[in-house]
Design an enzyme around this catalytic site. Structure first.
Site, PDB file in Angstrom:
ATOM      1  N   ILE A  85      -4.148  22.008  -5.350  1.00 22.31           N
ATOM      2  CA  ILE A  85      -5.259  22.099  -6.297  1.00 22.31           C
ATOM      3  C   ILE A  85      -6.267  23.164  -5.933  1.00 22.31           C
ATOM      4  O   ILE A  85      -7.194  23.419  -6.686  1.00 22.31           O
ATOM      5  CB  ILE A  85      -6.026  20.747  -6.451  1.00 22.31           C
ATOM      6  CG1 ILE A  85      -6.339  20.150  -5.085  1.00 22.31           C
ATOM      7  CG2 ILE A  85      -5.260  19.797  -7.324  1.00 22.31           C
ATOM      8  CD1 ILE A  85      -7.253  18.938  -5.173  1.00 22.31           C
ATOM      9  N   GLY A  86      -6.102  23.774  -4.788  1.00 22.92           N
ATOM     10  CA  GLY A  86      -7.094  24.790  -4.469  1.00 22.92           C
ATOM     11  C   GLY A  86      -6.659  25.646  -3.313  1.00 22.92           C
ATOM     12  O   GLY A  86      -5.786  25.276  -2.529  1.00 22.92           O
ATOM     13  N   GLY A  88      -8.809  28.078  -0.565  1.00 28.11           N
ATOM     14  CA  GLY A  88     -10.089  28.658  -0.160  1.00 28.11           C
ATOM     15  C   GLY A  88      -9.889  29.570   1.021  1.00 28.11           C
ATOM     16  O   GLY A  88      -8.767  29.808   1.449  1.00 28.11           O
ATOM     17  N   GLY A  89     -10.990  30.075   1.507  1.00 25.43           N
ATOM     18  CA  GLY A  89     -10.928  30.969   2.645  1.00 25.43           C
ATOM     19  C   GLY A  89     -10.339  30.298   3.876  1.00 25.43           C
ATOM     20  O   GLY A  89      -9.813  30.956   4.757  1.00 25.43           O
ATOM     21  N   VAL A  93      -5.685  23.336  -0.436  1.00 26.35           N
ATOM     22  CA  VAL A  93      -6.038  21.953  -0.719  1.00 26.35           C
ATOM     23  C   VAL A  93      -4.968  21.356  -1.635  1.00 26.35           C
ATOM     24  O   VAL A  93      -4.571  21.976  -2.620  1.00 26.35           O
ATOM     25  CB  VAL A  93      -7.411  21.838  -1.403  1.00 26.35           C
ATOM     26  CG1 VAL A  93      -7.827  20.381  -1.495  1.00 26.35           C
ATOM     27  CG2 VAL A  93      -8.462  22.638  -0.646  1.00 26.35           C
ATOM     28  N   ASP A 202     -22.380  24.019   5.615  1.00 24.39           N
ATOM     29  CA  ASP A 202     -21.705  24.978   4.733  1.00 24.39           C
ATOM     30  C   ASP A 202     -21.939  24.582   3.276  1.00 24.39           C
ATOM     31  O   ASP A 202     -21.002  24.490   2.496  1.00 24.39           O
ATOM     32  CB  ASP A 202     -20.211  25.030   5.058  1.00 24.39           C
ATOM     33  CG  ASP A 202     -19.512  26.230   4.433  1.00 24.39           C
ATOM     34  OD1 ASP A 202     -20.212  27.210   4.091  1.00 24.39           O
ATOM     35  OD2 ASP A 202     -18.284  26.186   4.281  1.00 24.39           O
TER      36      ASP A 202
END
Lengths: 289, 185
Positions: A85-86, A88-89, A93, A202
């Site tokens: 679903i994702g 990122g850096g 995910v 963060d």
């Protein structure tokens, strides 16, 4: 007297393996003989060697160059990966299904290469108890962490299907008042965590998601505890280590985090990030470009 | 222009001179990748040099297997060093000029950075080490700029891991002594 010239490198490498200081001093004296110049060099080198093992050392000793192999269908600990679903850096995910001890869907984040798995998990474990104490409707719970078969750290979180708060506000053309209302919920979530002694470290739009519950928008702050576990290098004062390590645009990062001044960060760093987020919610841009 | 896989294939086939052609290709790719990342990533995202090198590898070489892929990382380490040095110099001159404009060096920004002076001092010391002992300087570049492990760097240099370990310990102490000078007792 040895016939060949004294080799400071060989003496250094032999001496650094001798633990006991007296034995080591004896060895150096013996190996260098009358050559006090070399003895001095070796002592100075050993001094440097001992003083700071962080010098030049990339923190990612386990890094390799293989891509993340985990794919939907794969098993990670007690979880079965479903869809991605994702990205990122810091990794990928997935939605994952947990079988034991309860059957449920969770979000599972596999961290990219470049992190020391043991350190990441150790830092997470250190904060686990505190994380477990957090119970707030606007905080996504972090449930578990571990290492995949290929040795990468992973985190398991409450599954939140949402979009970043800034995107949500823009897509729904929320008025300033509605934006502020959502923002207050974010503040309450962060306040709750701070009272439990947890700093997020963060906070940024992609970590503040908005989902819909019965047609009403609900804010969920994700990744509590994760940032601390994988971000530690920002606050660890290791001389020189970090040159090559952090390249990015620290738009939401407080000055004390960005400068890595060695000052330990506290809850005010989160407040700073919240300020940047508020600025962005109201003006559409971040205060520093 | 040949692509990276062709160059790696040529090295595998025994063409030793081919390795020189890697550096400009890898340098270009790293700069482009960094720029693209900075433009497209979520604000607030951080990127590590190691991850950048990793991605460049996946992008340029992908799943293909090469016996001499270590050459790629040697080139990447050198390219990364040049990029970071360029930026340190630029930051330094900007500081003097008081220029508040966005750096045009591909919009790379370093979040947790030491002063450019420290970095340039390190590079200077590294250049001295290179004259004295090229292999050790190479090892430092592979480990520090390309994020390789001791084993990977040893393999790339064709030395044993214990030799690499000795080289690394000595090179680090040597560099630091060079930069800071002996400590007064």
């Amino acid at each position: 007297m040895p016939t060949k010239p004294l080799d400071e490198e060989a003496i250094f490498n032999a001496a650094r393996r001798i633990e006991a200081p007296e034995d080591r001093a004896k060895f150096i004296a013996q190996a260098c003989g009358d050559d006090t110049g070399v003895a001095e060099r070796v002592r100075a080198l050993l001094d440097m060697h001992e003083r700071d093992s962080g010098f030049l050392k990339p923190p990612n000793q386990t890094a390799d160059y293989e891509p993340i192999a985990e794919r939907p269908g794969a098993r990670v600990g007690p979880y079965r990966l479903m869809e991605q679903i994702g990205e990122g850096g810091f990794g990928l995910v997935f939605v994952a299904e947990q079988q034991e001890p309860v059957k449920r869907k969770v979000a599972l984040k596999v961290i990219k290469p470049g992190m020391d798995t043991k350190q990441v998990i150790a830092r997470f474990s250190a904060e686990r108890q505190a994380l477990a104490m957090m119970d707030h409707p606007n905080i996504a719970r972090v449930l578990d962490a571990g290492a995949t078969d290929s040795g990468r750290p992973y985190f398991v979180m409450e599954l939140v299907r949402g979009i970043p708060i800034t995107d949500y506000c823009d897509q729904n053309q929320l008025s300033p008042r509605d934006r502020l209302e959502l923002f207050i919920a974010v503040c309450q979530a962060v306040q709750h965590a701070h009272q439990k002694g947890i700093i997020h470290r963060d906070i940024k739009p992609s970590n503040v998601l908005v989902t819909s519950h019965d047609g009403k928008p609900v804010v969920k702050v994700i990744d509590f505890g994760v940032a601390k576990a994988i971000h530690q290098q920002l606050t660890e004062r290791t001389v020189y280590t970090q040159f090559a390590q952090m390249i990015g645009t620290p738009l939401y990062m407080s000055p004390e985090q960005a400068e890595m001044s060695g000052l330990d960060i506290d809850t005010r760093s989160d407040i700073y990030s919240l300020g940047v987020l508020l600025y962005e919610l109201l003006t559409g841009t971040t205060p520093f470009d | 222009m040949p692509d990276v896989t062709q160059v790696l294939a040529a090295i595998d086939a025994g063409d030793n001179l081919a390795a020189d052609r890697l550096l400009p290709l890898v340098y270009d790719e790293l700069r482009k990748l960094a720029a693209a990342k900075m433009a497209s990533e979520q604000p607030g995202q951080t990127l590590s040099a190691t991850a950048l090198v990793h991605e460049a590898y996946l992008h340029l070489v992908g799943e293909q297997q090469f016996e001499n892929r270590a050459h790629f990382f040697a080139a990447a380490a050198e390219a990364m060093r040049r990029i970071l040095i360029d930026r340190a110099r630029q930051r330094k001159s900007l500081k003097r000029g008081g220029d508040r404009q966005r750096l045009n060096l591909d919009n790379l920004e370093v979040a947790a950075e030491q002063t450019p002076d420290d970095f340039l001092a390190l590079d200077e010391a590294l250049a001295k080490l290179e004259i004295k002992d090229q292999r050790k300087a190479q090892l430092v570049k592979l480990r520090f700029f390309a994020g390789m492990t001791n084993e990977q760097a040893a393999q790339a240099l064709g030395i044993s891991t214990s030799t690499a370990d000795n080289d690394w310990a000595y090179a680090r102490a040597w560099l630091r002594l060079e930069i800071e000078g002996p400590r007064a007792n």
